[in-house]
Design a protein around this motif. Structure first.
Motif, mmCIF file in Angstrom:
data_model
loop_
_atom_site.group_PDB
_atom_site.id
_atom_site.type_symbol
_atom_site.label_atom_id
_atom_site.label_comp_id
_atom_site.label_asym_id
_atom_site.label_seq_id
_atom_site.Cartn_x
_atom_site.Cartn_y
_atom_site.Cartn_z
ATOM 1 N N GLU A 104 0.910 -1.094 -0.068
ATOM 2 C CA GLU A 104 -0.098 -0.069 0.091
ATOM 3 C C GLU A 104 0.972 1.314 0.005
ATOM 4 O OE1 GLU A 104 -2.433 -0.532 3.406
ATOM 5 O OE2 GLU A 104 -4.178 -1.475 2.157
ATOM 6 N N SER A 105 2.269 1.103 0.384
ATOM 7 C CA SER A 105 3.088 2.488 0.262
ATOM 8 C C SER A 105 3.674 2.391 -0.787
ATOM 9 C CB SER A 105 3.991 2.285 1.481
ATOM 10 O OG SER A 105 5.059 1.090 1.390
ATOM 11 N N VAL A 106 3.687 1.432 -1.862
ATOM 12 C CA VAL A 106 4.358 1.696 -3.037
ATOM 13 C C VAL A 106 3.689 3.013 -4.137
ATOM 14 C CG1 VAL A 106 4.664 0.468 -5.300
ATOM 15 C CG2 VAL A 106 5.023 -0.767 -3.049
ATOM 16 N N ASP A 107 4.618 3.459 -4.658
ATOM 17 C CA ASP A 107 4.037 4.755 -5.574
ATOM 18 C C ASP A 107 3.648 4.169 -6.793
ATOM 19 O OD1 ASP A 107 5.008 7.250 -3.754
ATOM 20 O OD2 ASP A 107 6.753 5.970 -3.839
ATOM 21 N N VAL A 108 4.108 3.351 -7.333
ATOM 22 C CA VAL A 108 3.587 2.753 -8.685
ATOM 23 C C VAL A 108 3.819 1.202 -8.785
ATOM 24 C CG1 VAL A 108 3.910 2.405 -11.348
ATOM 25 C CG2 VAL A 108 4.405 4.597 -10.055
ATOM 26 N N LEU A 109 2.547 0.491 -8.571
ATOM 27 C CA LEU A 109 2.594 -1.088 -8.484
ATOM 28 C C LEU A 109 2.355 -1.713 -9.738
ATOM 29 C CD1 LEU A 109 2.760 -3.528 -6.737
ATOM 30 C CD2 LEU A 109 0.418 -3.130 -6.369
ATOM 31 N N VAL A 110 3.151 -2.300 -10.466
ATOM 32 C CA VAL A 110 3.190 -3.126 -11.962
ATOM 33 C C VAL A 110 2.963 -4.622 -11.366
ATOM 34 C CG1 VAL A 110 4.432 -3.435 -13.793
ATOM 35 C CG2 VAL A 110 4.792 -1.334 -12.611
ATOM 36 N N MET A 111 1.980 -5.116 -12.258
ATOM 37 C CA MET A 111 1.710 -6.593 -11.994
ATOM 38 C C MET A 111 1.941 -7.159 -13.469
ATOM 39 S SD MET A 111 -1.198 -6.980 -9.340
ATOM 40 C CE MET A 111 -1.010 -6.077 -7.743
ATOM 41 N N GLU A 112 2.141 -8.841 -13.443
ATOM 42 C CA GLU A 112 2.634 -9.227 -14.818
ATOM 43 C C GLU A 112 1.351 -9.672 -15.287
ATOM 44 O OE1 GLU A 112 5.286 -12.600 -14.219
ATOM 45 O OE2 GLU A 112 3.819 -13.552 -12.973
ATOM 46 N N SER A 113 0.197 -9.883 -14.855
ATOM 47 C CA SER A 113 -0.892 -10.544 -15.184
ATOM 48 C C SER A 113 -2.150 -10.222 -14.662
ATOM 49 C CB SER A 113 -0.781 -12.154 -15.336
ATOM 50 O OG SER A 113 -0.784 -12.525 -13.902
ATOM 51 N N PRO A 124 7.757 -10.284 -21.512
ATOM 52 C CA PRO A 124 8.166 -10.291 -22.876
ATOM 53 C C PRO A 124 8.498 -11.866 -23.325
ATOM 54 C CG PRO A 124 9.767 -9.208 -21.745
ATOM 55 C CD PRO A 124 8.693 -9.530 -20.777
ATOM 56 N N THR A 125 8.745 -12.071 -24.822
ATOM 57 C CA THR A 125 9.141 -12.985 -25.326
ATOM 58 C C THR A 125 9.854 -12.908 -26.434
ATOM 59 O OG1 THR A 125 7.132 -14.343 -24.667
ATOM 60 C CG2 THR A 125 8.361 -15.425 -26.481
ATOM 61 N N ASP A 126 11.459 -13.284 -26.372
ATOM 62 C CA ASP A 126 12.155 -13.024 -27.417
ATOM 63 C C ASP A 126 11.901 -13.895 -28.399
ATOM 64 O OD1 ASP A 126 14.575 -12.406 -28.762
ATOM 65 O OD2 ASP A 126 15.695 -13.673 -27.627
ATOM 66 N N THR A 127 11.389 -13.476 -29.702
ATOM 67 C CA THR A 127 11.376 -14.200 -30.974
ATOM 68 C C THR A 127 12.167 -14.132 -31.893
ATOM 69 O OG1 THR A 127 9.947 -12.278 -32.004
ATOM 70 C CG2 THR A 127 8.688 -13.928 -30.597
ATOM 71 N N SER A 128 13.443 -13.512 -31.823
ATOM 72 C CA SER A 128 14.429 -13.465 -32.629
ATOM 73 C C SER A 128 15.109 -14.538 -33.309
ATOM 74 C CB SER A 128 15.777 -12.387 -31.980
ATOM 75 O OG SER A 128 16.301 -13.272 -31.045
ATOM 76 N N SER A 129 15.025 -15.430 -32.525
ATOM 77 C CA SER A 129 15.614 -16.921 -33.038
ATOM 78 C C SER A 129 14.537 -18.091 -33.307
ATOM 79 C CB SER A 129 16.347 -17.408 -32.362
ATOM 80 O OG SER A 129 15.938 -17.833 -30.881
ATOM 81 N N PHE A 130 13.294 -17.651 -33.496
ATOM 82 C CA PHE A 130 12.298 -18.297 -33.776
ATOM 83 C C PHE A 130 12.107 -18.481 -35.450
ATOM 84 C CE2 PHE A 130 11.864 -18.233 -29.505
ATOM 85 C CZ PHE A 130 10.640 -18.631 -29.008
ATOM 86 N N TYR A 131 11.544 -19.783 -35.724
ATOM 87 C CA TYR A 131 11.359 -19.627 -37.300
ATOM 88 C C TYR A 131 10.135 -20.683 -37.277
ATOM 89 C CZ TYR A 131 14.006 -24.212 -36.498
ATOM 90 O OH TYR A 131 14.546 -25.404 -35.901
ATOM 91 N N THR A 132 9.595 -20.642 -38.654
ATOM 92 C CA THR A 132 8.506 -21.624 -38.986
ATOM 93 C C THR A 132 8.610 -22.418 -40.159
ATOM 94 O OG1 THR A 132 6.333 -21.463 -39.184
ATOM 95 C CG2 THR A 132 7.439 -19.803 -40.206
ATOM 96 N N ASP A 133 8.231 -23.703 -39.861
ATOM 97 C CA ASP A 133 8.266 -24.753 -41.280
ATOM 98 C C ASP A 133 6.999 -25.338 -41.251
ATOM 99 O OD1 ASP A 133 8.608 -26.163 -39.154
ATOM 100 O OD2 ASP A 133 10.553 -27.247 -39.950
ATOM 101 N N ARG A 134 5.926 -24.860 -40.861
ATOM 102 C CA ARG A 134 4.554 -25.433 -40.690
ATOM 103 C C ARG A 134 4.093 -25.774 -42.083
ATOM 104 N NH1 ARG A 134 1.173 -21.864 -38.546
ATOM 105 N NH2 ARG A 134 0.540 -21.203 -40.630
ATOM 106 N N PRO A 135 3.607 -27.037 -42.412
ATOM 107 C CA PRO A 135 2.977 -27.404 -43.484
ATOM 108 C C PRO A 135 1.456 -27.011 -43.436
ATOM 109 C CG PRO A 135 4.060 -29.344 -42.809
ATOM 110 C CD PRO A 135 4.089 -28.367 -41.810
#
Length: 208
Positions: free
Chosen positions: A89-98, A120-131
């Motif tokens: 209750e004493s926090v000035d800015v309260l951030v939650m993840e979900s 966040p999710t790092d997608t830089s090394s993701f790739y797709t090959d879905r038929p």
């Protein structure tokens, strides 16, 4: 052991005061909930998840028909929850993840976040090959009640789409029992498999 360490961490932060030369204090992780900053300082706190041991109670914290040990455990949880509530209750800015964490905080603490920022999710090394003929949706995460995975399974039981569930956890047996044939439980998968599956899916429900 692992069960006592979070309590020791919490106690150590309860007696810690941020250095006076800092104007803004950024804290995160459940044991830092009880940090008390100086009146002239501002504090931003990122509430990442919850300590499950402090929320293992029923809706009304019913004390009837239980042993003395269980009563002591419940009182212990109530004590730490009251510490959390007072400090947050004493926090000035309260951030939650979900929204789940926000709902828990509202129910047990009667407090609401200033902002919700999903991990966040790092997608830089993701790739797709879905038929084209192997389309599916993906749930990637721990199989636990707080993740809402059973709601996803219930929804896909009534849909004509394929769902792949990658992950393990206490709800695995229950999901195996209720899931229809269009739902594929993969269990634990490697990091490389996560990358391939995430972009091969039409859409994903990814949790931490």
């Amino acid at each position: 052991g692992k069960s006592i360490q979070p309590l020791l961490d919490r106690l150590s932060f309860s007696f810690w005061t941020p250095p006076v030369e800092h104007d803004v204090i950024l804290t995160m992780w459940a044991p830092t909930n009880t940090v008390r900053h100086r009146p002239e300082q501002s504090r931003i706190h990122l509430m990442i998840g919850i300590h499950r041991g402090f929320f293992a109670l029923g809706h009304r914290d019913d004390f009837s028909n239980i042993s003395l040990v269980e009563v002591m455990e419940k009182l212990n949880r109530l004590f730490f929850r009251s510490q959390d509530k007072s400090a947050l209750e004493s926090v000035d800015v309260l951030v939650m993840e979900s929204n789940f964490v926000a709902n828990m905080a509202d129910h047990y603490y009667n407090i609401t976040p200033d902002v919700i920022i999903p991990p966040p999710t790092d997608t830089s090394s993701f790739y797709t090959d879905r038929p084209a003929d192997e389309e599916f949706y993906l749930y990637l995460g721990r199989l636990a009640e707080e993740k809402g995975v059973e709601n996803i399974v219930q929804a896909f039981n009534n849909l004509p789409y394929r769902l792949v569930i990658a992950g393990s956890g206490p709800k695995r047996s229950a999901i195996q029992t209720t899931a229809n044939n269009n739902i594929d439980l993969r269990g634990y998968v490697s990091e490389n498999e996560k990358k391939i599956s995430s972009l091969n899916a039409l859409d994903s429900f990814r949790t931490q």
